[in-house]
Write a protein that holds these residues in place. Structure first.
Motif, PDB file in Angstrom:
ATOM      1  N   LEU A  25      21.076 -55.205 -44.258  1.00 44.70           N
ATOM      2  CA  LEU A  25      20.586 -56.020 -43.146  1.00 44.70           C
ATOM      3  C   LEU A  25      19.411 -55.336 -42.460  1.00 44.70           C
ATOM      4  N   ASP A  26      19.477 -54.026 -42.301  1.00 41.58           N
ATOM      5  CA  ASP A  26      18.360 -53.277 -41.733  1.00 41.58           C
ATOM      6  C   ASP A  26      17.124 -53.402 -42.631  1.00 41.58           C
ATOM      7  N   ALA A  27      17.349 -53.325 -43.934  1.00 41.44           N
ATOM      8  CA  ALA A  27      16.236 -53.453 -44.883  1.00 41.44           C
ATOM      9  C   ALA A  27      15.620 -54.845 -44.795  1.00 41.44           C
ATOM     10  N   LEU A  28      16.444 -55.867 -44.631  1.00 43.17           N
ATOM     11  CA  LEU A  28      15.946 -57.237 -44.498  1.00 43.17           C
ATOM     12  C   LEU A  28      15.127 -57.403 -43.220  1.00 43.17           C
ATOM     13  N   LYS A  29      15.611 -56.830 -42.127  1.00 43.48           N
ATOM     14  CA  LYS A  29      14.867 -56.897 -40.856  1.00 43.48           C
ATOM     15  C   LYS A  29      13.527 -56.179 -40.972  1.00 43.48           C
ATOM     16  N   GLU A  30      13.517 -55.015 -41.623  1.00 43.01           N
ATOM     17  CA  GLU A  30      12.267 -54.267 -41.802  1.00 43.01           C
ATOM     18  C   GLU A  30      11.283 -55.034 -42.665  1.00 43.01           C
ATOM     19  N   LEU A  31      11.779 -55.674 -43.723  1.00 41.09           N
ATOM     20  CA  LEU A  31      10.915 -56.458 -44.602  1.00 41.09           C
ATOM     21  C   LEU A  31      10.336 -57.656 -43.854  1.00 41.09           C
ATOM     22  N   ASP A  32      11.162 -58.304 -43.036  1.00 41.40           N
ATOM     23  CA  ASP A  32      10.691 -59.429 -42.236  1.00 41.40           C
ATOM     24  C   ASP A  32       9.597 -58.986 -41.271  1.00 41.40           C
ATOM     25  N   ALA A  33       9.790 -57.843 -40.636  1.00 37.49           N
ATOM     26  CA  ALA A  33       8.773 -57.309 -39.717  1.00 37.49           C
ATOM     27  C   ALA A  33       7.497 -56.954 -40.480  1.00 37.49           C
ATOM     28  N   LYS A  34       7.653 -56.414 -41.690  1.00 35.86           N
ATOM     29  CA  LYS A  34       6.499 -56.053 -42.522  1.00 35.86           C
ATOM     30  C   LYS A  34       5.686 -57.291 -42.887  1.00 35.86           C
ATOM     31  N   VAL A  35       6.354 -58.408 -43.092  1.00 31.22           N
ATOM     32  CA  VAL A  35       5.669 -59.658 -43.418  1.00 31.22           C
ATOM     33  C   VAL A  35       4.889 -60.165 -42.212  1.00 31.22           C
ATOM     34  N   LYS A  36       5.471 -60.115 -41.028  1.00 27.56           N
ATOM     35  CA  LYS A  36       4.877 -60.734 -39.839  1.00 27.56           C
ATOM     36  C   LYS A  36       3.862 -59.851 -39.112  1.00 27.56           C
ATOM     37  N   ARG A  37       3.966 -58.538 -39.252  1.00 24.87           N
ATOM     38  CA  ARG A  37       3.134 -57.621 -38.461  1.00 24.87           C
ATOM     39  C   ARG A  37       1.625 -57.842 -38.615  1.00 24.87           C
ATOM     40  N   PRO A  38       1.058 -57.926 -39.832  1.00 30.04           N
ATOM     41  CA  PRO A  38      -0.396 -58.108 -39.939  1.00 30.04           C
ATOM     42  C   PRO A  38      -0.898 -59.405 -39.297  1.00 30.04           C
ATOM     43  N   ALA A  39      -0.131 -60.486 -39.454  1.00 29.58           N
ATOM     44  CA  ALA A  39      -0.541 -61.758 -38.854  1.00 29.58           C
ATOM     45  C   ALA A  39      -0.506 -61.665 -37.328  1.00 29.58           C
ATOM     46  N   ASN A  40       0.513 -61.020 -36.780  1.00 26.87           N
ATOM     47  CA  ASN A  40       0.603 -60.870 -35.324  1.00 26.87           C
ATOM     48  C   ASN A  40      -0.523 -59.996 -34.780  1.00 26.87           C
ATOM     49  N   ILE A  41      -0.811 -58.905 -35.467  1.00 24.49           N
ATOM     50  CA  ILE A  41      -1.886 -58.018 -35.014  1.00 24.49           C
ATOM     51  C   ILE A  41      -3.213 -58.766 -35.020  1.00 24.49           C
ATOM     52  N   PHE A  42      -3.478 -59.506 -36.105  1.00 29.33           N
ATOM     53  CA  PHE A  42      -4.718 -60.287 -36.159  1.00 29.33           C
ATOM     54  C   PHE A  42      -4.778 -61.269 -35.000  1.00 29.33           C
ATOM     55  N   ALA A  43      -3.688 -62.004 -34.768  1.00 26.93           N
ATOM     56  CA  ALA A  43      -3.699 -63.031 -33.724  1.00 26.93           C
ATOM     57  C   ALA A  43      -3.953 -62.436 -32.345  1.00 26.93           C
ATOM     58  N   TYR A  44      -3.325 -61.312 -32.043  1.00 27.36           N
ATOM     59  CA  TYR A  44      -3.534 -60.684 -30.733  1.00 27.36           C
ATOM     60  C   TYR A  44      -4.957 -60.164 -30.574  1.00 27.36           C
ATOM     61  N   VAL A  45      -5.471 -59.482 -31.579  1.00 26.13           N
ATOM     62  CA  VAL A  45      -6.808 -58.900 -31.480  1.00 26.13           C
ATOM     63  C   VAL A  45      -7.872 -59.994 -31.450  1.00 26.13           C
TER      64      VAL A  45
END
Length: 122
Positions: A25-45
């Motif tokens: 479950l921890d691995a799944l949460k980390e993978l989900d965060a890995k998927v979303k992080r670049p898109a979120n960083i782009f959107a904020y910047v």
């Protein structure tokens, strides 16, 4: 403090000092965060930059900053810069969704495999 409260507090403190197991479950949460992080960083910047550009255009139109900078007619450049900032802000969400969709396609197999393992196990 009653006995139950003391036990709860002791257990809470104790868990802070024990090492946690890394579960699927921890691995799944980390993978989900890995998927979303670049898109979120782009959107904020990009969203922040577009707000700054739009605000700069508005400042040229609404204040005497243009005259301070030596512009005789700051209205037209201010409107153009403000519209450019608005267009950037409008494009932010579709680009964010595109980046997110691309990353989801890329990692879909891994996410589905991990989630299937978790759901079959329970």
């Amino acid at each position: 403090m009653n006995r139950n409260d003391q036990e709860f507090l002791v257990q809470k403190i104790r868990t802070q000092y024990t090492e946690k197991e890394h579960t699927q479950l921890d691995a799944l949460k980390e993978l989900d965060a890995k998927v979303k992080r670049p898109a979120n960083i782009f959107a904020y910047v990009f969203g922040s930059l577009s707000a700054i550009v739009m605000g700069s255009g508005m400042s040229l139109v609404m204040t005497d900053i243009g005259e301070t900078l030596g512009m005789t007619e700051p209205m037209l450049p201010g409107v153009i810069i403000g519209i450019a900032g608005m267009l950037m802000a409008i494009l932010n969400y579709p680009v964010f969704k595109g980046i997110l969709a691309s990353r989801r396609r890329k990692y879909a197999g891994q996410v589905m495999e991990l989630s299937d393992q978790l759901m079959n196990r329970s």
